[in-house]
Design a protein around this motif. Structure first.
Motif, PDB file in Angstrom:
ATOM      1  N   GLY A  51       0.890  -1.111   0.142  1.00 33.61           N
ATOM      2  CA  GLY A  51      -0.137  -0.136  -0.035  1.00 33.61           C
ATOM      3  C   GLY A  51       0.765   1.232  -0.050  1.00 33.61           C
ATOM      4  N   THR A  52       0.217   2.444   0.347  1.00 37.50           N
ATOM      5  CA  THR A  52       0.776   3.606   0.247  1.00 37.50           C
ATOM      6  C   THR A  52       0.544   4.263   1.473  1.00 37.50           C
ATOM      7  N   VAL A  53       1.644   4.926   2.233  1.00 41.84           N
ATOM      8  CA  VAL A  53       1.757   5.645   3.421  1.00 41.84           C
ATOM      9  C   VAL A  53       1.561   6.993   3.289  1.00 41.84           C
ATOM     10  N   SER A  54       0.589   7.746   3.807  1.00 43.93           N
ATOM     11  CA  SER A  54       0.614   9.174   3.600  1.00 43.93           C
ATOM     12  C   SER A  54      -0.073   9.655   4.816  1.00 43.93           C
ATOM     13  N   PRO A  55      -0.084  11.059   4.912  1.00 45.86           N
ATOM     14  CA  PRO A  55       0.920  12.060   4.383  1.00 45.86           C
ATOM     15  C   PRO A  55       2.377  11.988   4.788  1.00 45.86           C
ATOM     16  N   VAL A  56       3.334  12.009   4.150  1.00 42.83           N
ATOM     17  CA  VAL A  56       4.669  11.852   4.834  1.00 42.83           C
ATOM     18  C   VAL A  56       5.548  13.200   4.141  1.00 42.83           C
ATOM     19  N   PHE A  57       6.069  13.714   5.298  1.00 43.16           N
ATOM     20  CA  PHE A  57       6.940  14.924   5.008  1.00 43.16           C
ATOM     21  C   PHE A  57       8.301  14.811   5.345  1.00 43.16           C
ATOM     22  N   GLY A  58       9.064  14.551   4.201  1.00 44.36           N
ATOM     23  CA  GLY A  58      10.363  14.058   4.491  1.00 44.36           C
ATOM     24  C   GLY A  58      10.555  12.958   5.180  1.00 44.36           C
ATOM     25  N   ASP A  59      10.941  12.910   6.470  1.00 43.96           N
ATOM     26  CA  ASP A  59      10.962  11.603   7.301  1.00 43.96           C
ATOM     27  C   ASP A  59       9.889  11.287   8.372  1.00 43.96           C
ATOM     28  N   ARG A  60       8.866  12.257   8.196  1.00 46.74           N
ATOM     29  CA  ARG A  60       7.756  12.390   9.215  1.00 46.74           C
ATOM     30  C   ARG A  60       6.543  12.135   8.942  1.00 46.74           C
ATOM     31  N   LEU A  61       5.818  11.218   9.379  1.00 50.20           N
ATOM     32  CA  LEU A  61       4.468  10.955   9.001  1.00 50.20           C
ATOM     33  C   LEU A  61       3.490  11.713   9.808  1.00 50.20           C
ATOM     34  N   VAL A  62       2.528  12.479   9.276  1.00 54.58           N
ATOM     35  CA  VAL A  62       1.718  13.329  10.163  1.00 54.58           C
ATOM     36  C   VAL A  62       0.317  12.959  10.304  1.00 54.58           C
ATOM     37  N   GLU A  63      -0.192  12.899  11.321  1.00 52.38           N
ATOM     38  CA  GLU A  63      -1.500  12.598  11.724  1.00 52.38           C
ATOM     39  C   GLU A  63      -2.538  13.903  12.355  1.00 52.38           C
ATOM     40  N   ILE A 113       0.809   2.295  13.126  1.00 51.37           N
ATOM     41  CA  ILE A 113       0.635   1.339  12.117  1.00 51.37           C
ATOM     42  C   ILE A 113       1.627   1.757  10.828  1.00 51.37           C
ATOM     43  N   PRO A 114       0.891   2.815  10.324  1.00 51.83           N
ATOM     44  CA  PRO A 114       1.694   3.317   9.038  1.00 51.83           C
ATOM     45  C   PRO A 114       3.232   3.605   9.438  1.00 51.83           C
ATOM     46  N   LEU A 115       3.549   3.936  10.418  1.00 51.24           N
ATOM     47  CA  LEU A 115       4.675   4.309  10.789  1.00 51.24           C
ATOM     48  C   LEU A 115       5.843   2.965  10.796  1.00 51.24           C
ATOM     49  N   LEU A 116       5.269   1.877  11.600  1.00 51.33           N
ATOM     50  CA  LEU A 116       5.634   0.413  11.471  1.00 51.33           C
ATOM     51  C   LEU A 116       6.050   0.196   9.983  1.00 51.33           C
ATOM     52  N   ALA A 117       5.031   0.510   9.088  1.00 46.29           N
ATOM     53  CA  ALA A 117       5.252   0.166   7.766  1.00 46.29           C
ATOM     54  C   ALA A 117       6.362   0.675   7.066  1.00 46.29           C
ATOM     55  N   LEU A 118       6.512   1.833   7.255  1.00 47.52           N
ATOM     56  CA  LEU A 118       7.633   2.759   6.746  1.00 47.52           C
ATOM     57  C   LEU A 118       8.868   2.246   7.387  1.00 47.52           C
ATOM     58  N   VAL A 119       9.053   2.046   8.613  1.00 42.34           N
ATOM     59  CA  VAL A 119      10.536   1.559   9.121  1.00 42.34           C
ATOM     60  C   VAL A 119      10.711   0.294   8.661  1.00 42.34           C
ATOM     61  N   ALA A 120       9.710  -0.637   8.641  1.00 38.47           N
ATOM     62  CA  ALA A 120       9.959  -2.028   8.159  1.00 38.47           C
ATOM     63  C   ALA A 120      10.377  -1.986   6.695  1.00 38.47           C
ATOM     64  N   HIS A 121       9.746  -1.324   5.960  1.00 37.83           N
ATOM     65  CA  HIS A 121      10.210  -0.864   4.185  1.00 37.83           C
ATOM     66  C   HIS A 121      11.524  -0.400   4.372  1.00 37.83           C
ATOM     67  N   ASP A 122      11.935   0.505   5.239  1.00 37.82           N
ATOM     68  CA  ASP A 122      13.127   1.207   4.875  1.00 37.82           C
ATOM     69  C   ASP A 122      13.653   1.719   6.441  1.00 37.82           C
ATOM     70  N   SER A 123      14.500   0.789   7.047  1.00 37.19           N
ATOM     71  CA  SER A 123      14.663   0.837   8.391  1.00 37.19           C
ATOM     72  C   SER A 123      16.154   1.812   8.496  1.00 37.19           C
ATOM     73  N   GLY A 124      16.629   1.990   7.187  1.00 40.16           N
ATOM     74  CA  GLY A 124      17.755   2.796   7.081  1.00 40.16           C
ATOM     75  C   GLY A 124      17.644   4.447   7.442  1.00 40.16           C
ATOM     76  N   GLN A 125      16.196   4.748   7.272  1.00 39.05           N
ATOM     77  CA  GLN A 125      15.660   6.247   7.636  1.00 39.05           C
ATOM     78  C   GLN A 125      15.080   6.314   8.837  1.00 39.05           C
ATOM     79  N   ALA A 126      15.241   7.575   9.412  1.00 36.10           N
ATOM     80  CA  ALA A 126      15.190   7.784  10.942  1.00 36.10           C
ATOM     81  C   ALA A 126      13.596   8.366  10.663  1.00 36.10           C
ATOM     82  N   TRP A 127      12.707   7.532  10.792  1.00 32.98           N
ATOM     83  CA  TRP A 127      11.331   7.735  10.632  1.00 32.98           C
ATOM     84  C   TRP A 127      10.549   8.235  12.208  1.00 32.98           C
TER      85      TRP A 127
END
Length: 198
Positions: free
Chosen positions: A14-26, A42-56
């Motif tokens: 799926g798609t995680v949004s809205p993401v601004f840089g390395d930050r998800l905003v709710e 839950i979307p934050l976990l998806a971002l971290v699992a997808h790209d653990s090299g980024q400081a989400w």
């Protein structure tokens, strides 16, 4: 976009949004509570699992519980593999598809929050579970009333844990499920490692 294998024939896409840089905003106009935090977690976990090299991280913005003004919470990346936390969330979801599980949102949130702060978990959870003349509790919410019966006491949700539901320090099903769902999130808000007991 995220696409990952969770194992056991399950994929998360799926798609995680809205993401601004390395930050998800709710953002919500409601009082900031558990459902808003979970909607970001839950979307934050998806971002971290997808790209653990980024400081989400995720930021939740809503109203204060009391009074006027805004309240915000920052949720940091967990210090354990996000994929493991996602797998446990899927296991909780699967359990809830097989039968009603004792995991009412506000009640379980209050239980876990009190348990983490050294408070009285039963008292905190019962405040949100039990209806009174001025406040409809979750005991009257139609899905919970159907599963447990309308006006059921909180003790009906406190059966002993079953095999596979265990969580250290929790002896009841409500306590174990609440800890599994909420504790990693609370620890990520505090910037602490989300320790897993399973």
């Amino acid at each position: 976009d995220v696409d990952m294998d969770l194992g056991s024939g399950r994929r998360l896409t799926g798609t995680v949004s809205p993401v601004f840089g390395d930050r998800l905003v709710e953002v919500s106009y409601s009082k900031l509570g558990g459902k808003h935090l979970l909607a970001a977690w839950i979307p934050l976990l998806a971002l971290v699992a997808h790209d653990s090299g980024q400081a989400w991280s995720a930021v939740c913005i809503g109203r204060r519980k009391k009074g006027d003004g805004a309240r915000s919470e920052t949720i940091h990346s967990p210090n354990v593999p996000a994929i493991d936390l996602l797998r446990d969330l899927v296991a909780i979801y699967d359990a809830g598809r097989r039968e009603p599980i004792p995991l009412p949102l506000k009640t379980s949130f209050a239980w876990a929050e009190a348990a983490m702060s050294g408070g009285d978990s039963f008292y905190a959870a019962n405040f949100h579970w039990r209806s009174n003349d001025n406040f409809p509790g979750e005991d009257k919410h139609p899905p919970h009333a159907r599963a447990w019966r309308s006006g059921a006491p909180l003790s009906d949700l406190l059966e002993p844990v079953r095999p596979g539901e265990e969580y250290p320090g929790e002896k009841t099903r409500l306590g174990a499920y609440a800890a599994r769902l909420w504790r990693p999130l609370f620890e990520a808000i505090q910037g602490q490692p989300a320790r897993r007991g399973r």
